[in-house]
Design a protein around this motif. Sequence first.
Motif: not given
Length: 340
Positions: A231-233, A264-269
Motif C-alpha cells: 500500500s505504499s512505496p 499508476e503515476k500518483d503514488e507510484r506504489t
Amino acid sequence: MHADIPGIARVTRRVTLPPQPVFDVSTASEFDHLLRMLPGRVQVLVESRIREVEEIRMQAFGPVEVLYQHAHVIYPIELTLDDMKVLDSVGQWRADGRLGLEGTLHRFGRLDTMGHTSLVTVRVAKAFVGLAEPLREWLSVAQDGLVIMGLPGSGKTALLRDCIRILGERLAGRLFVNDSSNEILGDGFQPHPITDWVSRVPIGDPTLQFEKLNQTVKNFQPRWMVVDEVSSPGDARAIAYARSRGARAVMTWHAGSLRSAYQEKDERTLWPLIQRNEDGITGPPVASLGILVRGRGEYVIFENLEECFDEVAHDRLPPGVQVSVAQGSRWGHREQALTG
C-alpha cells in the motif's frame, strides 16, 4: 483463436473447470465470538444465516446493510448511539480504524465522528480450503515470486490464504507471513490455525510494515515472504530489498489489470516492484507469476510477468490464461464433507 478480455489480456488458453470442492473450515466458535460483539438488534438479524454473511455495515441513525453471498439486504431499522456504543467495547481500535477478533479472521473497520462511533463495517471472513486448488498447476511450479491482484472486495485475501496453504506444503517454515493488518491469519497473539506450516510476523498497523519487513529479512533470512496489501512505496522498496537478499515475495496488489498497475503515476506504489521509472521498464519485476482475480472462480494467469509488462509498456495486451471455475450453489462445511 480465443477472444481478448478488453483492457486485461490477450487470451492464449482458456481453462474451464466444473465446480470444485471448497470447504469452510471455520468453527462455530468463531461466529459465536463475532455475534457477541454486535448490537443485540443486529445479532437477531444475522445469527441464523451468519455463515452466509460476507459484510455487515452499521451506521448511526441509519439502516443496517448486510451483504450475503447472493443478496444485498437493507434492513429498515435505525441504529441509535447506544447501539453503536456496543461496538466501542469490541477491542482496541488501531490508528487506521481497524481491529480483528483474536482466533478468528473477522475484521472491523470504524469511522469516528465527533468522538462517537458513527459507522462500522464488519468483514465476516471464512477459512476456505480449496479455493486455490484450480490454480495448483501454476502454484506448484512458482519459483520466483507471485502477485495476486484484483479490485477491492474481489477475494484476493481469501485466495491468498489458500495459496499459502499450497505453497506451505513445500516451503513450510521457510515461508514468512507478514500480516500488515492481521487479516491473513487473524488478529492477536495466537494466529488462526488455517495455515499452521508457516512463520507469522504479526504487524497490525500498516504504518509499521516497512520496518517489520526489513527486520524479517535481516534477522530471519526467509526464503519466501507473504505481504498482503502493498500500500505504499516504502512497502514496495522493502520487498524489492528482500528480493535482492534472495527472498521471493507472495503479495497482493489493488489493481484491476497489469495496465492499471503499470500506469499508476500518483503514488507510484508499485513501480519498485514492476521495476519501472518515467522512461519505462528498467528490469524484470520482482515476481514472475501473476494471478488476476476477476470474481469468484474467475482468474487470469500471467505466466511470465516480465514478458507481460513489456507488452503493457508497448501498449499491447499481455498474454494470459483465462481460468473459469463453475460455481456450486454454496460452499460446503468441513463437518458436512466428513459426515456426508
